[in-house]
Scaffold this active site. Structure first.
Site, short mmCIF file in Angstrom:
data_model
loop_
_atom_site.label_atom_id
_atom_site.label_comp_id
_atom_site.label_asym_id
_atom_site.label_seq_id
_atom_site.Cartn_x
_atom_site.Cartn_y
_atom_site.Cartn_z
N SER A 69 0.82 -1.22 0.00
CA SER A 69 0.00 0.00 0.00
C SER A 69 0.85 1.26 0.00
O SER A 69 0.50 2.27 -0.62
CB SER A 69 -0.93 0.01 1.22
OG SER A 69 -1.84 -1.07 1.16
N HIS A 105 14.40 45.72 23.76
CA HIS A 105 13.59 45.55 24.98
C HIS A 105 12.27 46.33 24.86
O HIS A 105 11.65 46.66 25.87
CB HIS A 105 14.35 46.00 26.23
CG HIS A 105 15.75 45.47 26.30
ND1 HIS A 105 16.06 44.22 26.78
CD2 HIS A 105 16.93 46.03 25.90
CE1 HIS A 105 17.37 44.03 26.70
NE2 HIS A 105 17.92 45.11 26.15
N SER A 154 -14.21 48.00 13.60
CA SER A 154 -14.88 47.51 14.80
C SER A 154 -16.38 47.73 14.65
O SER A 154 -16.81 48.77 14.15
CB SER A 154 -14.37 48.26 16.04
OG SER A 154 -15.19 48.01 17.16
N GLN A 202 8.54 -0.29 5.80
CA GLN A 202 7.30 -0.33 5.02
C GLN A 202 6.98 1.06 4.46
O GLN A 202 6.30 1.20 3.45
CB GLN A 202 6.14 -0.83 5.88
CG GLN A 202 4.88 -1.13 5.07
CD GLN A 202 3.86 -1.88 5.87
OE1 GLN A 202 3.04 -1.26 6.56
NE2 GLN A 202 3.89 -3.20 5.82
#
Length: 513
Positions: A137, A184, A314, A266
């Site tokens: 398969s 930062h 909004s 496989q």
């Protein structure tokens, strides 16, 4: 009695509701009646969605079965007839009728590959006894996945190259526009708008290189048999090992792969999926970082993503211009970044030569990974082609912080005239803290320069203060860096050159919703 009746009534209600829903959907099936992934219905391209469709996948299986039969015939298997090959060629695209045949067969056999072998044999009866000869398969499932992923990586490379081209053009346009840098998330030494965009572009360039690399190194599983020993193909070729090798050479040439993986079980090793996922998910990391920056810049009203004339930011706050495109990318990227962990766990859990617990999760995660990356590229294409810059707003922010940033230059100039650097440092420290307190406690503009003008200690450099406030004096080599990286002959131009035709011929991606 009452309890039983209650139970009976409760059990009947869902059945009645189900019958109503079913009867309506039988008359006219609606996509709104069943769950659909938002990726295919809302975010990604038709091209990528089609690539990972069931028709594409199972038609690829048929191409693999045909390719196997052609190669086996070329290597001397005479039981495969010309008529069989022609019938297979005539039915490579799986039709709706074929899917129905396969569905019925799979329900009976509980094996999807054998169901499709049967369906293929129905429409190509002369080939029915030859389809899947010697194969397991995974010959079709694994090889098909590698073919689909190879094509998907190519699509991503093209789209990503186009995104990078937008950024390079933007960086060049704004290469000399001073802007605050942030370390930062605090104001730091100046860069330029273009320099920041060049940094974004470099991250995406690294992603492009990773995606190109995994695509170029992608190999085929080929015809390896049930546990990767090719025992079944030794039987097919009567013990001729050379023909087993030749079979894989022919298959690789036919399907566009450089070679097969040297060792298979496989399956091809699921480590390959993880390597691909790491490269593709790298795009998610870059996209999230870049759109995070854009969201911050939008908050400071320095740079905005495209905002359409009739767009609503909004439902309640009509004035808002929310960065919804960047937020979408950020969200999609978060999901994409989760994929490598699943692929790593799948690979780690493959016991010995193979377990089937890799199947269901890969059916979900392989397509989703590429659909997510595709959706991210589409959105970035749209964003970068329409970024809006507000130079005056940026300049105002620069000037609000620049007085602090020129203090080191002031110290150096005073020292050059014989003033003690330590004394200069202390004088500036005191005035800087006083000016900072006015900004923070009273909400007034930064008045450090005015304080320096009024302080006799700084009299030796008073006549130089105005020239020191030219922001372009503090951007270092930003312009040169952008020119070298994004300009003619630079790294970006060379990297995206193979995609020039695609970039030129494709319109800017439109976001449907």
């Amino acid at each position: 009695m009452l309890v039983d009746a209650g139970h009976r009534r409760a059990s009947l209600r869902p059945q009645r509701l189900s019958k109503i829903i079913t009867s309506k959907s039988d008359k006219m099936a609606s996509p709104y009646d069943t769950y659909q992934t938002s990726l295919t219905s809302r975010y990604c391209s038709a091209e990528m969605s089609k690539l990972f469709s069931q028709r594409s996948r199972h038609s690829t299986w048929r191409q693999l079965w045909l390719g196997l039969a052609e190669c086996e015939k070329e290597l001397g298997i005479d039981t495969i007839t010309a008529e069989a090959l022609q019938q297979m060629k005539d039915h490579l695209v799986v039709t709706d009728d074929d899917f129905e045949i396969a569905r019925v067969e799979e329900k009976k056999r509980r094996h999807d590959v054998m169901a499709h072998v049967h369906a293929f044999g129905v429409v190509a009866p002369a080939a029915a006894g030859s389809i899947h000869l010697g194969a397991t398969s995974c010959f079709v499932t694994d090889n098909a996945e590698l073919i689909l992923m190879q094509k998907a990586l190519e699509i991503l490379s093209q789209k990503l190259a186009k995104v990078i081209s937008h950024l390079a053009r933007f960086a060049l346009k704004w290469k000399a526009e001073p802007t605050l840098a942030y370390t930062h998330l605090q104001a730091a030494q100046l860069i330029t708008v273009g320099k920041r965009a060049a940094q974004w572009a470099q991250d995406l360039m690294l992603d492009l290189q990773s995606i190109e690399q995994v695509r170029s190194e992608l190999k085929f599983r080929g015809a390896q048999g049930t546990t990767g020993t090719q025992a079944s193909f030794l039987e097919v070729f009567n013990g001729d090992s050379e023909k087993c090798d030749k079979l894989n050479e022919l298959l690789c040439k036919k399907f566009g792969f450089p070679a097969c993986y040297d060792v298979s079980t496989q399956t091809y090793t699921r480590k390959v999926d993880l390597i691909i996922a790491n490269a593709v998910a790298g795009l998610g990391s870059s996209a999230q970082k870049i759109t995070g920056d854009i969201r911050h810049l939008a908050h400071w009203k320095e740079i905005e993503e495209p905002f359409e004339k009739s767009q609503i930011g909004s439902s309640a706050m009509a004035y808002k211009r929310n960065p919804m495109r960047s937020e979408r990318v950020y969200s999609l990227a978060r999901e994409l970044l989760s994929k490598p962990a699943t692929f790593a766990n799948t690979h780690a859990d493959q016991w010995c030569e193979r377990t089937l617990d890799d199947s269901a999760v890969r059916r979900i995660d392989i397509p989703e990974m590429f659909l997510l990356a595709d959706a991210i590229c589409i959105s970035l294409d749209n964003i970068f082609d329409g970024l809006v810059v507000y130079p005056k707003r940026i300049a105002a922010h620069v000037q609000s912080e620049l007085p602090f940033m020129i203090t080191e230059t002031i110290m150096m100039k005073l020292a050059a005239q014989g003033v003690s650097r330590q004394d200069a440092h202390e004088e500036i420290r005191v005035l800087s803290h006083e000016a900072g307190a006015v900004v923070k406690n009273e909400g007034k503009p930064n008045d450090l320069v005015e304080r320096i003008r009024k302080n006799e200690f700084f009299k030796p450099i008073w006549n130089e203060l105005d020239s020191m406030l030219n922001a372009k004096l503090y951007i270092g080599r930003s312009v040169e860096i952008v020119d070298k990286y994004c300009g003619p002959g630079g790294a970006i131009e060379k990297a995206i050159a193979p995609y020039a035709e695609y970039i030129k011929g494709s319109a800017t991606a439109e976001l449907s919703v």
